[in-house]
Design a protein around this motif. Structure first.
Motif, PDB file in Angstrom:
ATOM      1  N   TYR A  41       0.827  -1.211   0.000  1.00 36.55           N
ATOM      2  CA  TYR A  41       0.000   0.000   0.000  1.00 36.55           C
ATOM      3  C   TYR A  41       0.854   1.252   0.000  1.00 36.55           C
ATOM      4  O   TYR A  41       0.570   2.226  -0.708  1.00 36.55           O
ATOM      5  N   LEU A  44       2.484   1.517  -3.528  1.00 34.94           N
ATOM      6  CA  LEU A  44       1.578   1.699  -4.663  1.00 34.94           C
ATOM      7  C   LEU A  44       0.521   2.782  -4.439  1.00 34.94           C
ATOM      8  O   LEU A  44       0.022   3.352  -5.403  1.00 34.94           O
ATOM      9  N   SER A  46      -2.418   2.289  -3.663  1.00 37.38           N
ATOM     10  CA  SER A  46      -3.685   1.742  -4.149  1.00 37.38           C
ATOM     11  C   SER A  46      -4.013   0.488  -3.364  1.00 37.38           C
ATOM     12  O   SER A  46      -3.206  -0.451  -3.317  1.00 37.38           O
ATOM     13  N   ALA A  48      -6.420  -1.718  -4.018  1.00 41.80           N
ATOM     14  CA  ALA A  48      -6.681  -2.837  -4.930  1.00 41.80           C
ATOM     15  C   ALA A  48      -5.386  -3.415  -5.465  1.00 41.80           C
ATOM     16  O   ALA A  48      -5.200  -4.639  -5.511  1.00 41.80           O
ATOM     17  N   GLU A  49      -4.469  -2.549  -5.888  1.00 46.11           N
ATOM     18  CA  GLU A  49      -3.195  -3.032  -6.392  1.00 46.11           C
ATOM     19  C   GLU A  49      -2.373  -3.694  -5.295  1.00 46.11           C
ATOM     20  O   GLU A  49      -1.636  -4.661  -5.552  1.00 46.11           O
ATOM     21  N   ASP A  52      -3.600  -7.153  -4.994  1.00 49.32           N
ATOM     22  CA  ASP A  52      -3.114  -7.950  -6.127  1.00 49.32           C
ATOM     23  C   ASP A  52      -1.650  -8.331  -5.942  1.00 49.32           C
ATOM     24  O   ASP A  52      -1.253  -9.460  -6.254  1.00 49.32           O
ATOM     25  N   ALA A  53      -0.844  -7.389  -5.448  1.00 46.42           N
ATOM     26  CA  ALA A  53       0.582  -7.662  -5.246  1.00 46.42           C
ATOM     27  C   ALA A  53       0.780  -8.747  -4.185  1.00 46.42           C
ATOM     28  O   ALA A  53       1.624  -9.637  -4.347  1.00 46.42           O
ATOM     29  N   GLU A  56      -0.102 -12.096  -5.660  1.00 46.25           N
ATOM     30  CA  GLU A  56       0.960 -12.561  -6.543  1.00 46.25           C
ATOM     31  C   GLU A  56       2.143 -13.083  -5.741  1.00 46.25           C
ATOM     32  O   GLU A  56       2.794 -14.065  -6.145  1.00 46.25           O
ATOM     33  N   CYS A  84       5.765  -4.890  -6.695  1.00 44.88           N
ATOM     34  CA  CYS A  84       5.326  -3.493  -6.668  1.00 44.88           C
ATOM     35  C   CYS A  84       6.165  -2.635  -7.611  1.00 44.88           C
ATOM     36  O   CYS A  84       5.636  -1.744  -8.285  1.00 44.88           O
ATOM     37  N   LEU A  87       4.952  -3.052 -11.038  1.00 48.06           N
ATOM     38  CA  LEU A  87       3.688  -2.338 -11.230  1.00 48.06           C
ATOM     39  C   LEU A  87       3.918  -0.842 -11.376  1.00 48.06           C
ATOM     40  O   LEU A  87       3.284  -0.182 -12.221  1.00 48.06           O
ATOM     41  N   ARG A  91       3.099   1.382 -14.617  1.00 39.79           N
ATOM     42  CA  ARG A  91       2.247   2.557 -14.477  1.00 39.79           C
ATOM     43  C   ARG A  91       2.914   3.781 -15.100  1.00 39.79           C
ATOM     44  O   ARG A  91       2.284   4.565 -15.816  1.00 39.79           O
ATOM     45  N   ARG A 307     -13.261   4.075  -7.552  1.00 40.59           N
ATOM     46  CA  ARG A 307     -12.383   3.785  -6.425  1.00 40.59           C
ATOM     47  C   ARG A 307     -13.142   3.850  -5.099  1.00 40.59           C
ATOM     48  O   ARG A 307     -12.870   3.074  -4.185  1.00 40.59           O
TER      49      ARG A 307
END
Length: 318
Positions: A41, A44, A46, A48-49, A52-53, A56, A84, A87, A91, A307
């Motif tokens: 967090y 990123l 985010s 949501a991301e 996801d990280a 993964e 991260c 990502l 981005r 969001r």
């Protein structure tokens, strides 16, 4: 000579052992999930991301030879950092101009919690707290700088471990973190640490908004106050998403949101007092506020419907 039944029995035993090993590995991973999400967090900005990280990272652990990992927490932290970083680089590659005015209005995903009724000072020391204002500053760093700063300064990961992730020497990695540290120090606004004093200023702001009292609104704003309004990726760069400065200009901009004031309640937004406007059980706007010397110095308004729909407001229930 062994019969087929014996061989089947051995396979069954091995299968049960594999299942138990998988379950134990999943349990060990869950012990680190909170830390990994906190890392992701901060890197990123985010939620949501970050989820996801972390997922993964689990998949990579599941595919690895976990028995050969001496320090699982350190291994997972560096793997999450590498995910991260990828990502962040992806981005950045999608932006032709990473710091356009529209992007400068970006407001990171907030974490909402109910304001404590007792001992608010203790709540301010919540170890998982990180300010939206700091996340905005981190967003302006280069990906490798941001990762080095977060991993080392916030989570005490050694530079030797970070160097392998950013593919630099330990000395160069140390320089990345040092450069990021200076930029963070220079750009992060001073803030009132006392939640009680923050709350009084935020409630005065809300009262002025609800009353439609423009001058009262101006009176609680610092002369150099900055407002960032993020209405979503599609709206950035237009009037709905912008950065404005100055007390009277910000007060005029805040009036665009005054219809939400009756719906707003005072909550903790990350590490500070802010507001969330809720309609039909769904958040429609979140405002993070920075306060210094009894005045509001920064307003960060998130009104991106996509969001906001992903925010967890369950912690706001009494």
């Amino acid at each position: 000579m062994r019969g087929q039944g014996d061989m089947r029995g051995e396979r069954d035993v091995r299968g049960e052992q594999d299942v138990r090993g998988q379950q134990r590995l999943a349990e060990r991973f869950e012990e680190h999930r909170g830390q990994l999400k906190a890392v992701a967090y901060r890197v990123l900005g985010s939620l949501a991301e970050a989820e996801d990280a972390v997922q993964e990272a689990w998949l990579r652990l599941d595919r690895s030879e976990a028995d050969g990992i001496d320090n699982l927490g350190a291994w997972l932290t560096t793997v999450t950092g590498r995910i991260c970083l990828d990502l962040l680089r992806s981005r950045t590659a999608r932006r032709e101009e990473p710091m356009t005015e529209g992007f400068d209005s970006f407001v990171p995903d907030p974490v909402l919690r109910a304001l404590p009724r007792a001992d608010p000072e203790a709540e301010a020391l919540h170890t998982d707290s990180v300010g939206i204002a700091l996340l905005v500053v981190l967003e302006r760093l280069e990906p490798a700088e941001r990762l080095a700063f977060v991993l080392h300064d916030m989570f005490a990961v050694p530079f030797d471990d970070i160097a392998a992730v950013v593919e630099r020497s330990p000395a160069a990695t140390r320089q990345l973190a040092s450069r990021a540290r200076r930029r963070v120090r220079d750009a992060t606004p001073a803030a009132e640490p006392d939640l009680g004093r923050q709350r009084r200023v935020v409630e005065a702001f809300l009262a002025a908004s609800r009353a439609g009292d423009f001058e009262a609104l101006v009176s609680v704003l610092h002369p150099d106050v900055v407002l960032r309004a993020d209405a979503g990726a599609l709206a950035r760069g237009v009037a709905a998403s912008k950065v404005v400065r100055g007390a009277r200009t910000v007060a005029t901009g805040a009036f665009h949101f005054r219809h939400l004031a009756p719906l707003a309640r005072v909550v903790l937004v990350n590490d500070a007092v802010g507001t969330v406007a809720v309609s039909d059980g769904r958040p429609v706007s979140v405002t993070y506020v920075t306060v210094a010397d009894g005045l509001i110095t920064g307003l960060y308004i998130l009104s991106d419907p996509e969001r906001l729909a992903g925010l967890d407001v369950s912690a706001l229930e009494s």
